[in-house]
Design an enzyme around this catalytic site. Structure first.
Site, mmCIF file in Angstrom:
data_model
loop_
_atom_site.group_PDB
_atom_site.id
_atom_site.type_symbol
_atom_site.label_atom_id
_atom_site.label_comp_id
_atom_site.label_asym_id
_atom_site.label_seq_id
_atom_site.Cartn_x
_atom_site.Cartn_y
_atom_site.Cartn_z
ATOM 1 N N ASN A 146 -2.493 -4.859 9.336
ATOM 2 C CA ASN A 146 -3.517 -4.571 10.354
ATOM 3 C C ASN A 146 -3.601 -5.679 11.401
ATOM 4 O O ASN A 146 -3.848 -5.417 12.571
ATOM 5 C CB ASN A 146 -4.861 -4.277 9.686
ATOM 6 N N THR A 196 -3.337 3.058 5.649
ATOM 7 C CA THR A 196 -4.669 2.902 6.274
ATOM 8 C C THR A 196 -4.698 1.944 7.464
ATOM 9 O O THR A 196 -5.678 1.923 8.203
ATOM 10 C CB THR A 196 -5.682 2.367 5.228
ATOM 11 N N GLU A 228 0.846 -1.215 0.000
ATOM 12 C CA GLU A 228 0.000 0.000 0.000
ATOM 13 C C GLU A 228 0.874 1.255 0.000
ATOM 14 O O GLU A 228 0.578 2.237 -0.696
ATOM 15 C CB GLU A 228 -0.932 0.013 1.223
HETATM 16 O O1 0CG Z 1 -3.231 -4.863 6.662
HETATM 17 P P1 0CG Z 1 -2.658 -4.922 5.308
HETATM 18 O O2 0CG Z 1 -2.620 -3.577 4.632
HETATM 19 O O3 0CG Z 1 -1.313 -5.582 5.246
HETATM 20 O O4 0CG Z 1 -3.640 -5.747 4.359
HETATM 21 P P2 0CG Z 1 -4.559 -7.011 4.549
HETATM 22 O O5 0CG Z 1 -4.680 -7.631 3.197
HETATM 23 O O6 0CG Z 1 -4.121 -7.888 5.645
HETATM 24 O O7 0CG Z 1 -5.975 -6.430 5.014
HETATM 25 C C1 0CG Z 1 -6.775 -5.543 4.443
HETATM 26 C C2 0CG Z 1 -6.430 -5.046 3.130
HETATM 27 C C3 0CG Z 1 -6.137 -4.633 2.062
HETATM 28 FE FE1 SF4 Z 2 -9.998 -0.947 3.064
HETATM 29 FE FE2 SF4 Z 2 -10.118 -2.997 4.721
HETATM 30 FE FE3 SF4 Z 2 -7.757 -1.980 4.006
HETATM 31 FE FE4 SF4 Z 2 -9.404 -0.659 5.615
HETATM 32 S S1 SF4 Z 2 -8.365 -2.617 6.071
HETATM 33 S S2 SF4 Z 2 -8.296 0.205 3.884
HETATM 34 S S3 SF4 Z 2 -11.409 -1.154 4.772
HETATM 35 S S4 SF4 Z 2 -9.197 -3.018 2.689
#
Ligand code: 0CG
Ligand code: SF4
Length: 322
Positions: A228, A168, A130
């Site tokens: 996350n 995010t 990201e």
């Molecule tokens: O938490 P990150 O950004 O590593 O991604 P994950 O695929 O685990 O969860 C949500 C999204 C995109």
């Molecule tokens: Fe989107 Fe889920 Fe990533 Fe939050 S955790 S930015 S809602 S994909």
């Protein structure tokens, strides 16, 4: 007592709206166009989800050179840089974008402020897809900081038009501390009206804050690559609650539960509920007799699918808007 008595379930936990949509995009592309469907990067950072989609005919790649001409290509929920977007277009793929709309919102904000002459400080984890996608919205002018020490070192070309953006899925508390350091060093810095950390990250961390003091151990279901999910384990640990993250029930170790009365359980935004249920069964097999769900915010957000992926007529899923 040497085995767990009770399991306390965090609420909310598991899939967010962006993950739901991203998986749906791959599944609908497979249904509509047939296998193989190419996906740039893991659609979401979860081993079970990725293996399940591989079994259904998805092929996950990192390099667009590995995608044959004319193929259907999906960008992962984490988003991509302008360079990746342009390369995919130039190679003529049939593209669907599963970037979470909340990540796209950050990209749009960066593009808009860059037009106005802004330079950026981005708070995020180096190397995360990201972050690479957001940094890659511009040719330069976004300075990545990972911690407070980086804030002291960063050297923007000017400080009149400086804006802060974030990944995010950060720790809400760490991001607040780093943002405060940015503000202290650059008092004129522009901050987003609403934080870039998404609702799902915020809600899952809030739920862990509520749960951690009530349990002796917290299990987080999530894959090692999931930012996350890692933040949830780290948060519990910082609150003084021993915490482990597992990719599946098979990773649970009996000795973790010795002398533990209450076990907390949560899941990252990319971890499916089926894994949570398997973890519950395994902890029950180790002695737990009851499962209690804590109350928390109910999430109802749902993102629309891209055009061209609605199934036709009778096959259309209930609730499809268009
Ligand atoms: O938490 P990150 O950004 O590593 O991604 P994950 O695929 O685990 O969860 C949500 C999204 C995109
Ligand atoms: Fe989107 Fe889920 Fe990533 Fe939050 S955790 S930015 S809602 S994909």
């Amino acid at each position: 007592m040497n085995h767990p008595q009770e399991i306390l379930l965090a609420e909310p936990r598991g899939f967010c709206a962006g993950v739901d949509r991203a998986i749906d995009i791959v599944e609908r592309a497979l249904a509509k166009f047939g296998a193989p469907i190419y996906v740039r990067h893991e659609i979401v950072h979860n081993t079970y989800v990725v293996n399940d989609l591989k079994a259904k005919g998805a092929i996950f790649i990192e390099d667009l050179a590995d995608v044959p001409p004319g193929a259907t290509l999906i960008f992962s929920a984490h988003g991509v840089s302008k360079a990746v977007q342009e390369e995919a277009r130039a190679r003529g793929f049939h593209i669907f974008d599963a970037t979470c709309p909340l990540v796209t919102k950050v990209h749009v904000e960066v593009a808009k402020l860059a037009q106005e002459g802004y330079e950026f400080i981005m708070i995020g984890h180096k190397g995360h897809p990201e972050v690479e996608g957001t940094l890659g919205q511009l040719d330069g002018g976004i300075h990545l900081v990972e911690d407070v020490a980086d804030v002291a070192r960063v050297q923007p070309a000017q400080t009149d038009k400086l804006a802060v953006v974030t990944q995010t899925t950060l720790s809400v508390d760490d991001a607040a501390e780093i943002t405060a350091a940015v503000r202290a060093r650059f008092p004129k810095v522009r901050e987003p009206k609403q934080q870039d950390i998404c609702y799902a990250t915020q809600n899952r961390q809030d739920a862990v804050k509520l749960l951690s003091p009530q349990v002796d151990l917290l299990i987080v279901v999530g894959s090692p690559t999931s930012s996350n999910s890692n933040r949830l384990r780290e948060l519990a640990q910082r609150m003084g609650t021993t915490s482990y993250m597992v990719d599946s029930a098979a990773e649970l170790r009996a000795e973790w539960f010795e002398g533990i009365a209450r076990v907390g359980l949560t899941a990252g935004a990319s971890a499916p509920e089926v894994l949570v249920q398997q973890v519950i069964e395994r902890i029950k097999a180790l002695g737990a007799v009851s499962v209690r769900k804590l109350s928390g915010i109910e999430e109802t957000l749902k993102f629309p699918l891209p055009k061209g992926l609605k199934l036709d007529g009778a096959a259309q899923a209930p609730g499809d808007g268009e």
